[in-house]
Motif scaffolding. Structure first.
Motif, short mmCIF file in Angstrom:
data_model
loop_
_atom_site.label_atom_id
_atom_site.label_comp_id
_atom_site.label_asym_id
_atom_site.label_seq_id
_atom_site.Cartn_x
_atom_site.Cartn_y
_atom_site.Cartn_z
N ASN A 1 0.84 -1.18 0.00
CA ASN A 1 0.00 0.00 0.00
C ASN A 1 0.88 1.24 0.00
O ASN A 1 1.98 1.24 0.53
CB ASN A 1 -0.91 -0.04 1.22
CG ASN A 1 -2.04 0.96 1.13
OD1 ASN A 1 -1.81 2.11 0.83
ND2 ASN A 1 -3.24 0.50 1.38
N HIS A 58 -8.24 2.14 2.27
CA HIS A 58 -6.79 2.08 2.11
C HIS A 58 -6.28 0.66 2.28
O HIS A 58 -5.31 0.27 1.62
CB HIS A 58 -6.10 3.01 3.10
CG HIS A 58 -6.34 4.45 2.85
ND1 HIS A 58 -6.17 5.03 1.62
CD2 HIS A 58 -6.74 5.46 3.68
CE1 HIS A 58 -6.45 6.32 1.69
NE2 HIS A 58 -6.80 6.60 2.93
N TRP A 61 -6.07 -1.25 -0.79
CA TRP A 61 -5.20 -0.61 -1.77
C TRP A 61 -5.96 0.33 -2.70
O TRP A 61 -5.66 0.43 -3.89
CB TRP A 61 -4.44 -1.66 -2.59
CG TRP A 61 -3.47 -2.44 -1.78
CD1 TRP A 61 -3.77 -3.38 -0.83
CD2 TRP A 61 -2.06 -2.37 -1.80
NE1 TRP A 61 -2.64 -3.90 -0.28
CE2 TRP A 61 -1.56 -3.30 -0.88
CE3 TRP A 61 -1.16 -1.60 -2.54
CZ2 TRP A 61 -0.21 -3.48 -0.66
CZ3 TRP A 61 0.19 -1.80 -2.32
CH2 TRP A 61 0.65 -2.73 -1.39
#
Length: 108
Positions: A1, A58, A61
């Motif tokens: 990420n 988040h 990703w």
């Protein structure tokens, strides 16, 4: 990420902090004998959900297949802000009623 460890820490700790604030508000309602503050604790729940939605987005990703989380986050934020406004109004009304009762007792 793409998020750094520091950014992840801020995100996760913010959620924990918000949850702790909800618990403290709930406890304050009991200690201060002001039940309207419990309404504030409940009103904070959608905002916690909004924060969790951002973290989840988040976590995946920023995958376009979970972009619905952004819409959910926006709705929870709007609802949470409205709920906190309502709860603050309830706290004010409760305080006004308590003050009026105290003045009435003083004048009696």
């Amino acid at each position: 990420n793409a998020l750094s460890l520091a950014t992840w820490s801020v995100h996760v700790l913010s959620l924990l902090e918000w949850g702790a604030a909800m618990v403290l508000v709930w406890q304050y309602a009991a200690v201060a004998k002001q039940p309207a503050f419990r309404k504030l604790a409940w009103a904070m729940v959608p905002l916690l959900g909004a924060g969790a939605g951002a973290v989840d987005f988040h976590l995946y990703w920023n995958d376009p297949s979970v972009e619905w989380l952004l819409a959910l986050q926006g709705m929870l934020t709007l609802g949470g802000n409205a709920a906190c406004f309502w709860a603050a109004r309830e706290i004010r009304l409760e305080a006004d009623a308590t003050r009026a009762a105290q003045i009435s007792q003083t004048n009696a």
